[in-house]
Design a protein around this motif. Structure first.
Motif, PDB file in Angstrom:
ATOM      1  N   VAL A 130       4.916   5.399   2.826  1.00  0.00           N
ATOM      2  CA  VAL A 130       4.297   6.670   3.196  1.00  0.00           C
ATOM      3  C   VAL A 130       5.123   7.825   2.625  1.00  0.00           C
ATOM      4  CG1 VAL A 130       3.411   8.088   5.090  1.00  0.00           C
ATOM      5  CG2 VAL A 130       3.533   5.599   5.346  1.00  0.00           C
ATOM      6  N   ARG A 131       4.413   8.794   2.042  1.00  0.00           N
ATOM      7  CA  ARG A 131       5.066   9.988   1.521  1.00  0.00           C
ATOM      8  C   ARG A 131       4.359  11.228   2.064  1.00  0.00           C
ATOM      9  NH1 ARG A 131       7.747   6.338   0.457  1.00  0.00           N
ATOM     10  NH2 ARG A 131       8.905   5.818  -1.461  1.00  0.00           N
ATOM     11  N   TYR A 132       5.156  12.219   2.494  1.00  0.00           N
ATOM     12  CA  TYR A 132       4.622  13.447   3.075  1.00  0.00           C
ATOM     13  C   TYR A 132       4.971  14.636   2.183  1.00  0.00           C
ATOM     14  CZ  TYR A 132       4.154  10.662   7.351  1.00  0.00           C
ATOM     15  OH  TYR A 132       3.821   9.699   8.269  1.00  0.00           O
ATOM     16  N   ALA A 133       3.973  15.463   1.884  1.00  0.00           N
ATOM     17  CA  ALA A 133       4.203  16.649   1.061  1.00  0.00           C
ATOM     18  C   ALA A 133       4.600  17.865   1.880  1.00  0.00           C
ATOM     19  CB  ALA A 133       2.951  16.980   0.250  1.00  0.00           C
ATOM     20  N   ALA A 134       4.444  17.803   3.207  1.00  0.00           N
ATOM     21  CA  ALA A 134       4.805  18.910   4.099  1.00  0.00           C
ATOM     22  C   ALA A 134       4.142  20.219   3.659  1.00  0.00           C
ATOM     23  CB  ALA A 134       6.318  19.073   4.184  1.00  0.00           C
ATOM     24  N   ARG A 135       2.886  20.130   3.229  1.00  0.00           N
ATOM     25  CA  ARG A 135       2.051  21.253   2.784  1.00  0.00           C
ATOM     26  C   ARG A 135       2.564  21.924   1.508  1.00  0.00           C
ATOM     27  NH1 ARG A 135       0.795  25.683   5.997  1.00  0.00           N
ATOM     28  NH2 ARG A 135      -1.308  25.659   5.163  1.00  0.00           N
ATOM     29  N   ASP A 136       3.491  21.295   0.828  1.00  0.00           N
ATOM     30  CA  ASP A 136       3.947  21.781  -0.480  1.00  0.00           C
ATOM     31  C   ASP A 136       3.244  20.927  -1.538  1.00  0.00           C
ATOM     32  OD1 ASP A 136       5.160  22.571  -2.787  1.00  0.00           O
ATOM     33  OD2 ASP A 136       7.222  22.159  -2.128  1.00  0.00           O
ATOM     34  N   TYR A 137       2.066  21.391  -1.974  1.00  0.00           N
ATOM     35  CA  TYR A 137       1.236  20.568  -2.844  1.00  0.00           C
ATOM     36  C   TYR A 137       1.829  20.392  -4.234  1.00  0.00           C
ATOM     37  CZ  TYR A 137      -2.099  21.575   0.903  1.00  0.00           C
ATOM     38  OH  TYR A 137      -2.706  21.697   2.128  1.00  0.00           O
ATOM     39  N   SER A 138       2.812  21.206  -4.587  1.00  0.00           N
ATOM     40  CA  SER A 138       3.475  21.033  -5.879  1.00  0.00           C
ATOM     41  C   SER A 138       4.278  19.733  -5.914  1.00  0.00           C
ATOM     42  CB  SER A 138       4.404  22.219  -6.163  1.00  0.00           C
ATOM     43  OG  SER A 138       5.514  22.233  -5.267  1.00  0.00           O
TER      44      SER A 138
ATOM     45  N   LEU B 202       0.824  -1.201   0.000  1.00  0.00           N
ATOM     46  CA  LEU B 202       0.000   0.000   0.000  1.00  0.00           C
ATOM     47  C   LEU B 202       0.859   1.253   0.000  1.00  0.00           C
ATOM     48  CD1 LEU B 202      -2.616  -1.014   2.754  1.00  0.00           C
ATOM     49  CD2 LEU B 202      -2.676  -1.505   0.294  1.00  0.00           C
ATOM     50  N   GLY B 203       0.303   2.318  -0.556  1.00  0.00           N
ATOM     51  CA  GLY B 203       0.945   3.621  -0.480  1.00  0.00           C
ATOM     52  C   GLY B 203       0.031   4.594   0.245  1.00  0.00           C
ATOM     53  N   TYR B 204       0.613   5.452   1.047  1.00  0.00           N
ATOM     54  CA  TYR B 204      -0.177   6.486   1.734  1.00  0.00           C
ATOM     55  C   TYR B 204       0.442   7.836   1.406  1.00  0.00           C
ATOM     56  CZ  TYR B 204      -2.908   8.923   5.266  1.00  0.00           C
ATOM     57  OH  TYR B 204      -3.779   9.787   5.911  1.00  0.00           O
ATOM     58  N   LEU B 205      -0.398   8.732   0.867  1.00  0.00           N
ATOM     59  CA  LEU B 205       0.069  10.074   0.499  1.00  0.00           C
ATOM     60  C   LEU B 205      -0.552  11.091   1.437  1.00  0.00           C
ATOM     61  CD1 LEU B 205       1.634  11.874  -1.458  1.00  0.00           C
ATOM     62  CD2 LEU B 205      -0.391  11.922  -2.930  1.00  0.00           C
ATOM     63  N   SER B 206       0.284  11.782   2.189  1.00  0.00           N
ATOM     64  CA  SER B 206      -0.167  12.775   3.159  1.00  0.00           C
ATOM     65  C   SER B 206       0.186  14.178   2.672  1.00  0.00           C
ATOM     66  CB  SER B 206       0.487  12.523   4.518  1.00  0.00           C
ATOM     67  OG  SER B 206       0.266  13.611   5.406  1.00  0.00           O
ATOM     68  N   ALA B 207      -0.738  15.107   2.853  1.00  0.00           N
ATOM     69  CA  ALA B 207      -0.463  16.495   2.489  1.00  0.00           C
ATOM     70  C   ALA B 207       0.416  17.185   3.522  1.00  0.00           C
ATOM     71  CB  ALA B 207      -1.775  17.263   2.336  1.00  0.00           C
ATOM     72  N   GLY B 208       0.478  16.632   4.728  1.00  0.00           N
ATOM     73  CA  GLY B 208       1.185  17.280   5.818  1.00  0.00           C
ATOM     74  C   GLY B 208       2.532  16.664   6.128  1.00  0.00           C
ATOM     75  N   SER B 209       2.866  16.660   7.418  1.00  0.00           N
ATOM     76  CA  SER B 209       4.142  16.137   7.900  1.00  0.00           C
ATOM     77  C   SER B 209       3.867  15.177   9.044  1.00  0.00           C
ATOM     78  CB  SER B 209       5.045  17.277   8.389  1.00  0.00           C
ATOM     79  OG  SER B 209       5.248  18.249   7.379  1.00  0.00           O
ATOM     80  N   PRO B 210       4.817  14.296   9.343  1.00  0.00           N
ATOM     81  CA  PRO B 210       4.621  13.410  10.491  1.00  0.00           C
ATOM     82  C   PRO B 210       4.745  14.199  11.794  1.00  0.00           C
ATOM     83  CG  PRO B 210       6.788  13.065   9.496  1.00  0.00           C
ATOM     84  CD  PRO B 210       6.041  14.011   8.603  1.00  0.00           C
ATOM     85  N   PRO B 211       4.018  13.827  12.850  1.00  0.00           N
ATOM     86  CA  PRO B 211       3.039  12.739  12.876  1.00  0.00           C
ATOM     87  C   PRO B 211       1.724  13.145  12.219  1.00  0.00           C
ATOM     88  CG  PRO B 211       3.081  13.844  14.996  1.00  0.00           C
ATOM     89  CD  PRO B 211       4.165  14.484  14.167  1.00  0.00           C
TER      90      PRO B 211
ATOM     91  N   GLY C 241      -6.779  14.142   2.906  1.00  0.00           N
ATOM     92  CA  GLY C 241      -6.925  15.586   2.807  1.00  0.00           C
ATOM     93  C   GLY C 241      -6.637  16.107   1.412  1.00  0.00           C
ATOM     94  N   PRO C 242      -5.919  17.231   1.287  1.00  0.00           N
ATOM     95  CA  PRO C 242      -5.643  17.808  -0.031  1.00  0.00           C
ATOM     96  C   PRO C 242      -4.917  16.854  -0.962  1.00  0.00           C
ATOM     97  CG  PRO C 242      -5.122  19.381   1.705  1.00  0.00           C
ATOM     98  CD  PRO C 242      -5.399  18.079   2.386  1.00  0.00           C
ATOM     99  N   ALA C 243      -4.237  15.846  -0.403  1.00  0.00           N
ATOM    100  CA  ALA C 243      -3.553  14.868  -1.247  1.00  0.00           C
ATOM    101  C   ALA C 243      -4.544  14.095  -2.107  1.00  0.00           C
ATOM    102  CB  ALA C 243      -2.743  13.904  -0.386  1.00  0.00           C
ATOM    103  N   SER C 244      -5.828  14.122  -1.732  1.00  0.00           N
ATOM    104  CA  SER C 244      -6.850  13.439  -2.521  1.00  0.00           C
ATOM    105  C   SER C 244      -6.925  13.998  -3.933  1.00  0.00           C
ATOM    106  CB  SER C 244      -8.220  13.573  -1.842  1.00  0.00           C
ATOM    107  OG  SER C 244      -8.187  13.058  -0.530  1.00  0.00           O
ATOM    108  N   ARG C 245      -6.566  15.260  -4.089  1.00  0.00           N
ATOM    109  CA  ARG C 245      -6.582  15.866  -5.419  1.00  0.00           C
ATOM    110  C   ARG C 245      -5.536  15.249  -6.347  1.00  0.00           C
ATOM    111  NH1 ARG C 245      -9.056  20.774  -6.487  1.00  0.00           N
ATOM    112  NH2 ARG C 245     -10.157  21.788  -4.769  1.00  0.00           N
TER     113      ARG C 245
END
Length: 324
Positions: free
Chosen positions: A67-75, A32-41, A96-100
């Motif tokens: 797991v991959r974190y975008a750290a609120r950098d949606y680019s 599985l892959g999990y894409l997060s718009a934020g940062s851990p935790p 969250g926003p990663a759904s886009r």
């Protein structure tokens, strides 16, 4: 990409999904892959894992997860999706926003999302009932909740006459939520003044505009931007002595007067049910997008006292949690 082209792409992509995503072989861990718009935790990620455990899945035994974190950098979403696809994941969970970013994975794997906005408006699915492509999941947007929040705010402060609505117009579904809020306010004899904010730096100018208005209450729509800046928002409301209501419990925990909305933990744990069904052979196109059914109302009595506001006994009795 136009929605029609997007849906066509998803339909064509379905035939190419990995065998593991169509029916996971017992004894072979799903990847599985999990894409997060934020940062851990990331609390939403932890809630998803709790949902998997509740279904009897063991991490390492039944599934492994990248797991991959975008750290609120949606680019960064395109590159992060490519990383997950290069890791040969069978399915991506997007929070969250990663759904886009779901369309970016359309050519390869199914996507399960937990999204605060309207996935139809965002172009992620064709409809709630028939998603029509490779993505499905849970949307936290419910216009009924928007209506109820105005009712509750009026009950908490019957004398209020003008409500400042703070929202991010770039959030999918914002226009529908604002329309439902205005209609309810009109029925209650309330005026609505809308204040838009799109960036972290945009809050202070908006606060100044609200302070210069005649608004005597505040309603903030929930999304990733307002959530990240919730401490600023509730601090402003306290300074201006504005009774306020929000969509998620964490705003009330930060000092907001009230919140009414879905139980976030349960909503993200629910994503595990979608993952389970897809790994057993279900197609996302046939799994309707759900909206949370477990809701909670939180009242911050400490904030009420600071505002000099006496919360009606009936409202206190109906609350799921009181913060004192």
């Amino acid at each position: 990409m136009k929605r029609r082209d997007f849906i066509t792409l998803l339909g064509a992509a379905a035939v190419g999904w990995p065998l593991a995503a169509r029916g996971q072989q017992r004894g072979k861990p799903a990847r599985l892959g999990y894409l997060s718009a934020g940062s851990p935790p990331d609390n939403n990620f932890e809630s998803f894992l709790a949902g998997m455990r509740a279904l009897g899945y063991g991490e390492g035994r039944d599934f492994v997860i990248e797991v991959r974190y975008a750290a609120r950098d949606y680019s960064r979403f395109p590159a992060l999706v490519e990383e997950l696809l290069s890791a040969r994941v069978d399915l991506i969970i997007a929070g969250g926003p990663a759904s886009r970013a779901a369309p970016l994975a359309a050519a390869s794997v199914p996507v399960v999302f937990g999204f605060s906005g309207d996935p139809v408006d965002a172009g992620i699915v064709a409809s709630f009932a028939r998603p029509g492509g490779n993505a499905t999941g849970v949307s936290f947007l419910s216009l009924d909740l928007s209506v109820k929040r105005i009712d509750l705010l009026k009950e908490a402060k019957p004398a209020m006459t003008r409500v400042a609505v703070l929202s991010n117009p770039d959030h999918a579904g914002d226009a529908s939520e604002l329309k439902a809020t205005r209609e309810t306010a009109d029925a209650l004899g309330l005026a609505i003044e809308h204040f838009e904010v799109r960036t972290d730096d945009g809050f202070e100018p908006v606060f100044a505009a609200i302070a210069a208005s005649k608004c005597d209450a505040l309603l903030s729509f929930p999304d990733a931007l307002t959530n990240f800046n919730r401490q600023k928002i509730v601090a402003f409301a306290l300074r201006r002595r504005l009774p306020s209501i929000y969509g998620w419990k964490m705003y009330a925990q930060a000092g907001g007067l009230m919140s009414y909305g879905p139980v976030q933990h349960d909503a993200f744990a629910r994503l595990a049910v979608y993952v389970d069904k897809i790994l057993k052979g279900a197609k996302p196109a046939d799994l309707p997008v759900e909206q949370p059914t477990k809701l909670e109302m939180v009242v911050n009595l400490k904030t009420a006292k600071a505002l000099g506001l006496e919360i009606p006994p009936g409202l206190i009795l109906r609350s799921d949690e009181l913060i004192e």
